[in-house]
Design an enzyme around this catalytic site. Structure first.
Site, short mmCIF file in Angstrom:
data_model
loop_
_atom_site.label_atom_id
_atom_site.label_comp_id
_atom_site.label_asym_id
_atom_site.label_seq_id
_atom_site.Cartn_x
_atom_site.Cartn_y
_atom_site.Cartn_z
N GLU A 197 19.58 6.28 6.45
CA GLU A 197 19.45 7.73 6.69
C GLU A 197 18.20 8.06 7.52
O GLU A 197 18.09 9.14 8.09
CB GLU A 197 19.37 8.49 5.36
CG GLU A 197 20.68 8.54 4.57
CD GLU A 197 21.06 7.21 3.92
OE1 GLU A 197 20.14 6.44 3.54
OE2 GLU A 197 22.26 6.92 3.82
N GLU A 223 14.06 -1.54 -15.13
CA GLU A 223 13.14 -0.53 -15.68
C GLU A 223 12.59 0.28 -14.51
O GLU A 223 12.22 -0.30 -13.47
CB GLU A 223 11.99 -1.23 -16.42
CG GLU A 223 12.43 -1.98 -17.65
CD GLU A 223 13.03 -1.07 -18.71
OE1 GLU A 223 12.55 0.07 -18.87
OE2 GLU A 223 13.98 -1.50 -19.39
N LEU A 282 6.33 -16.26 -3.48
CA LEU A 282 6.91 -14.91 -3.47
C LEU A 282 7.91 -14.73 -2.32
O LEU A 282 7.64 -15.14 -1.20
CB LEU A 282 5.77 -13.89 -3.29
CG LEU A 282 6.21 -12.43 -3.12
CD1 LEU A 282 6.63 -11.84 -4.46
CD2 LEU A 282 5.08 -11.58 -2.51
N ARG A 334 15.38 10.95 11.56
CA ARG A 334 14.00 11.44 11.83
C ARG A 334 13.74 11.55 13.33
O ARG A 334 14.46 10.95 14.13
CB ARG A 334 13.00 10.48 11.18
CG ARG A 334 13.14 10.50 9.68
CD ARG A 334 12.10 9.66 9.01
NE ARG A 334 12.28 9.82 7.57
CZ ARG A 334 11.30 9.82 6.69
NH1 ARG A 334 10.06 9.64 7.07
NH2 ARG A 334 11.56 9.97 5.41
N ASP A 375 7.20 5.90 -0.91
CA ASP A 375 7.42 7.28 -0.46
C ASP A 375 6.10 8.05 -0.43
O ASP A 375 5.19 7.77 -1.21
CB ASP A 375 8.41 7.95 -1.43
CG ASP A 375 9.05 9.17 -0.82
OD1 ASP A 375 8.79 9.48 0.36
OD2 ASP A 375 9.82 9.84 -1.53
N GLY A 376 6.04 9.05 0.45
CA GLY A 376 4.88 9.95 0.46
C GLY A 376 3.95 9.75 1.64
O GLY A 376 2.87 10.37 1.69
N SER A 404 17.83 7.53 -3.84
CA SER A 404 18.00 7.61 -2.38
C SER A 404 18.79 6.42 -1.80
O SER A 404 18.37 5.81 -0.83
CB SER A 404 16.64 7.70 -1.69
OG SER A 404 15.92 8.82 -2.16
N HIS A 413 2.41 6.43 7.85
CA HIS A 413 3.18 5.18 7.85
C HIS A 413 2.26 3.99 8.13
O HIS A 413 2.40 2.92 7.57
CB HIS A 413 4.28 5.24 8.91
CG HIS A 413 5.32 6.28 8.64
ND1 HIS A 413 5.86 6.49 7.38
CD2 HIS A 413 5.93 7.20 9.45
CE1 HIS A 413 6.74 7.47 7.44
NE2 HIS A 413 6.81 7.92 8.68
C1 FPP Z 1 8.87 7.35 3.22
O1 FPP Z 1 7.82 8.28 3.26
C2 FPP Z 1 8.47 6.16 3.90
C3 FPP Z 1 9.15 5.58 4.93
C4 FPP Z 1 10.42 6.09 5.46
C5 FPP Z 1 8.62 4.39 5.62
C6 FPP Z 1 7.95 3.41 4.74
C7 FPP Z 1 7.31 2.37 5.55
C8 FPP Z 1 6.10 1.85 5.29
C9 FPP Z 1 5.29 2.24 4.12
C10 FPP Z 1 5.51 0.79 6.14
C11 FPP Z 1 6.37 -0.41 6.17
C12 FPP Z 1 5.68 -1.57 6.61
C13 FPP Z 1 6.27 -2.67 7.12
C14 FPP Z 1 5.45 -3.83 7.36
C15 FPP Z 1 7.69 -2.71 7.48
P1 FPP Z 1 8.05 9.69 3.94
O2 FPP Z 1 7.73 9.59 5.39
O3 FPP Z 1 9.44 10.17 3.66
O4 FPP Z 1 7.01 10.57 3.20
P2 FPP Z 1 7.14 12.14 2.86
O5 FPP Z 1 8.25 12.23 1.86
O6 FPP Z 1 5.82 12.47 2.30
O7 FPP Z 1 7.45 12.85 4.14
#
Ligand code: FPP
Length: 263
Positions: A85, A225, A149, A89, A38-39, A214, A55
């Site tokens: 959900e 944990e 893995l 976006r 997240d973030g 979430s 992203h």
């Molecule tokens: C949430 O952050 C993140 C996501 C919804 C997407 C996560 C995806 C990646 C990190 C890349 C995935 C990579 C592959 C190879 C599939 P947010 O957008 O909600 O952040 P915010 O809360 O700061 O708005």
């Protein structure tokens, strides 16, 4: 085994971190780590960049963390890449997110194959764009015999829907006589979940300071944990993963019982 030097930028090693890695490897390693990444949006906003830049940077972190998890001997790494959900976006953001598996696997798959990593997925395949699913399925096929893995992407995944579907499937099997209602218990029910091939996560990590699940692996995280950090996912690095594992190794897991030395 993976070349640890590859983990660090410019091939330089961080001696202190190397020592910590070796130290955690000597102790009980979480068999399954799940991460709510997240973030990304906030990371981009702080830099006046579009959300998708966050992203994209987050995708690079997936590569680093996968390498280290494999090096540590973690059994499975589940990454929450897109929730049921997340369709809410903006269209362009969703389209961008749906292209990331292709980009990631387009360049990283040969290394995953070489490093004995097996790619899997949980979530609803039906609604994913064809190109996204094709990239994931190609990687799953190419790595299906790998024994290292398990890199498990949660894509179009929602835990409540998963549980409801499992209940429906149990009822179908009871009705058709395949399942005896007396045989329904935690372990037989878990076989109906999308994670039936995986052990429950030992450690859940969520970045960006949000303290909630979430709709992620609600059943599977019952005894995990939890480790939360304010670090935004694009800033998460090897040191943060090691910190989380160190915290995990210092936790006392009692599963509702008591420590043997307390009895
Ligand atoms: C949430 O952050 C993140 C996501 C919804 C997407 C996560 C995806 C990646 C990190 C890349 C995935 C990579 C592959 C190879 C599939 P947010 O957008 O909600 O952040 P915010 O809360 O700061 O708005």
């Amino acid at each position: 085994m993976l070349n640890i030097k590859k983990l660090w930028k410019n091939g330089k090693t961080n001696e202190n971190l190397d020592a910590r890695i070796e130290s955690v490897k000597r102790q009980k390693m979480p068999k399954h780590i799940a991460i709510i990444m997240d973030g990304n949006g906030r990371w981009a906003k702080k830099r006046s960049l579009p959300r998708v830049a966050g992203h994209h940077e987050g995708m690079k972190v997936v590569r680093k963390i996968t390498r280290l998890a494999n090096h540590l001997g973690v059994g499975a790494l589940t990454l929450y890449a897109f929730s049921t959900e997340n369709w809410k976006r903006p269209k362009l953001e969703v389209e961008f997110l749906m292209k990331l598996p292709e980009e990631f696997l387009g360049t990283f798959l040969p290394e995953l194959i070489e490093e004995n990593v097996r790619v899997t997925m949980v979530g609803h395949k039906e609604h994913l764009p064809k190109h996204t699913l094709a990239a994931i399925e190609k990687a799953m096929e190419a790595t299906k015999h790998n024994t290292g893995l398990v890199l498990n992407f949660a894509l179009n995944y929602g835990s409540r829907a998963e549980i409801i579907e499992a209940v429906r499937d149990v009822l179908i099997d009871v009705k058709s006589g395949i399942m005896d209602p007396n045989d329904i218990n935690e372990s037989s029910f878990a076989q109906y979940l999308m994670t039936s091939d995986l052990e429950d996560p030992d450690l859940l990590i969520r970045t960006s300071g949000e303290i909630r699940l979430s709709n992620f692996m609600l059943w599977q995280l019952a005894y995990s944990e939890f480790w939360f950090t304010d670090v935004l996912w694009p800033d998460f690095d090897e040191e943060h993963l090691i910190q989380a594992v160190e915290v995990f190794q210092n936790r006392s897991r009692r599963y509702g019982g008591i420590n043997s030395e307390e009895s």
